[in-house]
Structure formats: C-alpha cells, structure tokens
Design a protein around this motif. Structure first.
Motif, PDB file in Angstrom:
ATOM      1  N   ALA A 254      24.479  24.111  36.982  1.00  0.00           N
ATOM      2  CA  ALA A 254      24.546  23.880  35.593  1.00  0.00           C
ATOM      3  C   ALA A 254      24.471  25.161  34.864  1.00  0.00           C
ATOM      4  N   LEU A 255      24.009  26.357  34.963  1.00  0.00           N
ATOM      5  CA  LEU A 255      23.690  27.628  34.487  1.00  0.00           C
ATOM      6  C   LEU A 255      24.980  28.129  34.917  1.00  0.00           C
ATOM      7  N   LEU A 256      24.902  28.331  36.344  1.00  0.00           N
ATOM      8  CA  LEU A 256      26.333  28.901  36.774  1.00  0.00           C
ATOM      9  C   LEU A 256      27.479  28.718  36.511  1.00  0.00           C
ATOM     10  N   LYS A 257      27.276  27.527  35.844  1.00  0.00           N
ATOM     11  CA  LYS A 257      28.897  27.216  35.116  1.00  0.00           C
ATOM     12  C   LYS A 257      29.388  27.578  33.799  1.00  0.00           C
ATOM     13  N   PHE A 258      27.818  27.681  33.119  1.00  0.00           N
ATOM     14  CA  PHE A 258      27.409  27.452  32.309  1.00  0.00           C
ATOM     15  C   PHE A 258      27.898  29.013  31.730  1.00  0.00           C
ATOM     16  N   LEU A 259      27.719  29.818  32.116  1.00  0.00           N
ATOM     17  CA  LEU A 259      28.002  31.211  32.014  1.00  0.00           C
ATOM     18  C   LEU A 259      29.137  31.825  32.373  1.00  0.00           C
ATOM     19  N   GLY A 260      29.434  30.994  33.243  1.00  0.00           N
ATOM     20  CA  GLY A 260      31.377  31.558  33.528  1.00  0.00           C
ATOM     21  C   GLY A 260      31.735  30.772  32.596  1.00  0.00           C
ATOM     22  N   GLU A 261      31.430  30.206  31.397  1.00  0.00           N
ATOM     23  CA  GLU A 261      32.307  29.711  30.196  1.00  0.00           C
ATOM     24  C   GLU A 261      31.494  30.367  29.067  1.00  0.00           C
ATOM     25  N   VAL A 262      30.954  30.872  29.164  1.00  0.00           N
ATOM     26  CA  VAL A 262      30.491  31.778  28.234  1.00  0.00           C
ATOM     27  C   VAL A 262      30.738  33.205  28.562  1.00  0.00           C
ATOM     28  N   PHE A 263      31.277  33.629  29.595  1.00  0.00           N
ATOM     29  CA  PHE A 263      31.391  35.226  30.233  1.00  0.00           C
ATOM     30  C   PHE A 263      32.892  34.910  31.224  1.00  0.00           C
ATOM     31  N   PRO A 264      33.560  34.440  30.763  1.00  0.00           N
ATOM     32  CA  PRO A 264      34.298  34.414  31.611  1.00  0.00           C
ATOM     33  C   PRO A 264      35.478  34.582  32.720  1.00  0.00           C
ATOM     34  N   PRO A 265      35.549  34.041  34.199  1.00  0.00           N
ATOM     35  CA  PRO A 265      36.205  35.264  35.048  1.00  0.00           C
ATOM     36  C   PRO A 265      37.296  36.819  34.656  1.00  0.00           C
ATOM     37  N   LYS A 266      37.475  37.484  34.563  1.00  0.00           N
ATOM     38  CA  LYS A 266      37.709  38.763  34.485  1.00  0.00           C
ATOM     39  C   LYS A 266      39.474  37.987  35.082  1.00  0.00           C
ATOM     40  N   ALA A 267      40.349  37.656  34.743  1.00  0.00           N
ATOM     41  CA  ALA A 267      41.726  37.762  35.202  1.00  0.00           C
ATOM     42  C   ALA A 267      42.056  39.422  36.405  1.00  0.00           C
ATOM     43  N   ALA A 268      42.407  38.629  36.952  1.00  0.00           N
ATOM     44  CA  ALA A 268      42.333  39.537  38.825  1.00  0.00           C
ATOM     45  C   ALA A 268      43.696  40.445  37.878  1.00  0.00           C
ATOM     46  N   ALA A 269      43.903  41.321  37.954  1.00  0.00           N
ATOM     47  CA  ALA A 269      45.612  42.214  37.772  1.00  0.00           C
ATOM     48  C   ALA A 269      46.577  41.436  38.674  1.00  0.00           C
ATOM     49  N   ALA A 270      47.970  41.422  37.873  1.00  0.00           N
ATOM     50  CA  ALA A 270      48.611  40.395  38.957  1.00  0.00           C
ATOM     51  C   ALA A 270      49.931  41.496  39.770  1.00  0.00           C
ATOM     52  N   PRO A 271      49.707  40.785  41.080  1.00  0.00           N
ATOM     53  CA  PRO A 271      50.315  42.260  42.217  1.00  0.00           C
ATOM     54  C   PRO A 271      51.648  42.372  41.034  1.00  0.00           C
ATOM     55  N   LYS A 272      52.206  43.844  41.383  1.00  0.00           N
ATOM     56  CA  LYS A 272      53.213  43.839  40.770  1.00  0.00           C
ATOM     57  C   LYS A 272      54.548  43.742  42.222  1.00  0.00           C
ATOM     58  N   ALA A 273      55.195  42.796  41.770  1.00  0.00           N
ATOM     59  CA  ALA A 273      57.094  42.319  42.676  1.00  0.00           C
ATOM     60  C   ALA A 273      57.107  43.628  43.082  1.00  0.00           C
ATOM     61  N   ALA A 274      57.384  43.192  43.841  1.00  0.00           N
ATOM     62  CA  ALA A 274      58.451  44.879  45.135  1.00  0.00           C
ATOM     63  C   ALA A 274      59.313  44.340  44.350  1.00  0.00           C
ATOM     64  N   ALA A 275      60.038  46.046  44.765  1.00  0.00           N
ATOM     65  CA  ALA A 275      61.464  46.072  44.227  1.00  0.00           C
ATOM     66  C   ALA A 275      62.469  45.593  45.071  1.00  0.00           C
ATOM     67  N   ALA A 276      63.251  44.404  43.514  1.00  0.00           N
ATOM     68  CA  ALA A 276      64.482  44.057  45.402  1.00  0.00           C
ATOM     69  C   ALA A 276      65.344  45.641  45.517  1.00  0.00           C
ATOM     70  N   PRO A 277      65.663  45.004  46.909  1.00  0.00           N
ATOM     71  CA  PRO A 277      66.455  46.174  47.794  1.00  0.00           C
ATOM     72  C   PRO A 277      67.603  46.484  47.160  1.00  0.00           C
ATOM     73  N   LYS A 278      67.587  47.956  46.691  1.00  0.00           N
ATOM     74  CA  LYS A 278      69.493  48.420  46.685  1.00  0.00           C
ATOM     75  C   LYS A 278      69.883  47.819  47.940  1.00  0.00           C
ATOM     76  N   PRO A 279      71.469  47.385  47.046  1.00  0.00           N
ATOM     77  CA  PRO A 279      72.049  47.011  47.584  1.00  0.00           C
ATOM     78  C   PRO A 279      73.466  47.961  47.843  1.00  0.00           C
ATOM     79  N   ALA A 280      74.101  46.908  49.440  1.00  0.00           N
ATOM     80  CA  ALA A 280      74.528  48.261  50.308  1.00  0.00           C
ATOM     81  C   ALA A 280      75.655  49.063  49.921  1.00  0.00           C
ATOM     82  N   ALA A 281      75.396  49.969  49.850  1.00  0.00           N
ATOM     83  CA  ALA A 281      76.661  50.656  49.892  1.00  0.00           C
ATOM     84  C   ALA A 281      78.548  49.303  49.780  1.00  0.00           C
ATOM     85  N   ALA A 282      79.309  49.537  49.139  1.00  0.00           N
ATOM     86  CA  ALA A 282      80.042  48.869  49.268  1.00  0.00           C
ATOM     87  C   ALA A 282      81.085  49.698  50.011  1.00  0.00           C
TER      88      ALA A 282
END
Length: 297
Positions: A254-282
């Motif tokens: 109960a204490l650990l749950k309480f502490l997690g509410e007082v100090f919410p977990p830090k949000a992890a940085a969202a992973p960068k989306a992989a760059a879309a591959p460039k279309p092949a030259a026509a």
C-alpha cells in the motif's frame, strides 16, 4: 505546542518502482552518517540504488520507540530497492538503543520533553536528505513506525514541508489538531485489533483530517495488533503487540502504491518513428513512338 500523550502508549517493538525500467543491475549502496542537532550527536543511515541515474524522491524513516535500530535501517533498504533514497534518522542520540520497554520509555520521554527539540531533530535529518546528490529536494516525505509514525504525523500537523507522510501502527491522537490546508498527503495504516490505537482514536483522526481538508487515506488491517510490521514484536511478551505477516506485506504494498501516486512514474520517451523508406526512383518513361509517315498518294 505540546505533543500528544498518545506517544506514551506507543509500545512498539521493534517493486514497485516509480522509475523508468533499469537496464543496469541493481547496486544497493548504504552509508552510515553522524550529524548533529544542537550539541547532540545523531546517527543516520542512507540507502540508495546506485544503478538508478538522476535525482529521485527521498524518504525519511522514523524509528520505533526502541531507537535507531536495524528495523529502521531495513525499511531504508527496502525503499532503496523500490527506487527511492531511504534515510533512517535518529530522534534520540547516537548509541541510544533500547531492548527493554522501560529503557525505551525513558529514551522516548527524554526526547519528547521539548517539542522544539523533536521538530529540530526531525528537520536536521530532513535537511541532510535534501542535500543528497541522488535526491530531488522538492520530492521528500517521511514514514514512521509506532513512535515514528506519530512523530511524522505531528510534523505534518506542524507544517513541516513534506510531500507525504506514511504511518505504520502509529498513535493518531493529538492535542494540536491539524489546521485547515494541511499540505502533505497522508497514508495511515493501522491494526483493526490494536489496543494502543483504538477505533475511537482512528475515527477522531478521520474527523480531524476531514475538517482540515487533508488528502488522506486510512487502512485498517483485520486481525492486526500493534507493531504488526515487526517480526520481533512478540518476543517481549507485551500484551497487544504481535507481528502479522499478511498485514506487513499488504501495508508495504500500500505504501509503494501510495508513493507511486504522489510521484507518478516518469513517462518514458516515445521511440522515434522509423523514417519511411524513400520510394524507388521511377523508371524513365519510354520515348514516344515516332509518328508514322503519311501515306503516299
């Protein structure tokens, strides 16, 4: 300001981490430190996980009426394993440890004789905790056991700047009720069968905190008596004291749950989306077919 005589009945005997997932193996570190309040030498005990990087919340641990002993230090270690910095402080003076209830009472009475000294000793430990390089000084609070729980709640009532207070089987009575606007969040964990913290005292505490507009929660553990978190509570044969493994485990969760509410977990940085591959030259379009020559007449 007088501190409640309810302290006198406190005859106690002796992971859920808010942090981002750790890649390194936990490295629990501890440090014993001497410090002073006035002319009194006190002894504290820090515990932290060296694998955790950056500043994190700090938690004071206030001992039972036996003094700064292994029970208090173990709680500091448990906090460190959960991702916090734990600091077991000393309210009596270096070396003042009791193994007999009579000695414990004498130490407690001497420490409590002057409310200003109680506050000064608590704040001496608080300032040390805030100065730790691992601690975010804006995120500190306190937990206490029996005598220590009552001390921690009294500090909250007196306006000591704390983010939270957690009390394990601590006395709840007071002659100086909390004023409107009490700041810390409060978690009180008490035994439903604790003769030293009777139901009337629990109900009076709820009424006091409701009137003060406090953010609080009270959890009563069925079948639990006084000192229910201390595995050695039964060895002195004091009526009303008994270890309760179930209540011990549930109250810590109960204490650990309480502490997690007082100090919410830090949000992890969202992973960068992989760059879309460039279309092949026509492929180049084929050259337009040459027009057919006009038919000759």
């Amino acid at each position: 300001m007088k501190i409640s005589n309810a302290f006198m009945v406190c005859a106690a005997t002796l992971s859920l981490s808010w942090l981002c997932p750790r890649l390194a193996q936990a490295e629990l570190k501890t440090q014993e430190v001497d410090y002073k309040q006035g002319d009194t030498v006190l002894q504290g005990f820090f515990a932290w996980d060296d694998a955790v990087k950056g500043k994190r919340p700090g938690v004071l641990v206030v001992h039972e009426w036996w003094g700064h002993n292994e029970h208090a230090r173990e709680q500091a270690r448990r906090l460190a394993k959960a991702g916090y910095v734990g600091f077991a402080i000393d309210m009596y003076g270096k070396g003042k440890l009791a193994t007999h209830p009579g000695d414990a009472k004498a130490f407690m009475e001497a420490a409590m004789a002057d409310p200003k000294v109680v506050k000064a000793r608590f704040e001496a430990g608080l300032q040390l905790l805030k100065k730790r390089p691992e601690v975010n000084p804006a995120q500190v609070g306190a937990i206490g056991y029996c005598f220590g729980g009552a001390v921690s709640l009294t500090m909250a009532r007196m306006g000591v700047p704390l983010a939270f207070v957690g009390s394990f089987h601590g006395a709840l009575g007071t002659k100086t009720p909390a004023k409107k606007g009490i700041k810390p969040r409060l978690l009180v964990m008490t035994g439903a069968d604790d003769p030293m913290v009777p139901k009337e005292q629990v109900e009076a505490f709820k009424q006091e905190m409701t009137a003060a507009g406090a953010r609080y929660e009270v959890i009563e553990y069925a079948g639990a008596k006084h000192a229910f978190t201390n595995p050695e509570a039964d060895k002195f044969g004091v009526p009303g004291l008994a270890y309760n493994a179930k209540a011990d485990q549930e109250s810590w969760a109960a204490l650990l749950k309480f502490l997690g509410e007082v100090f919410p977990p830090k949000a992890a940085a969202a992973p960068k989306a992989a760059a879309a591959p460039k279309p092949a030259a026509a492929a180049p379009k084929p050259a337009a077919a040459a027009p057919k020559p006009a038919a000759t007449p």
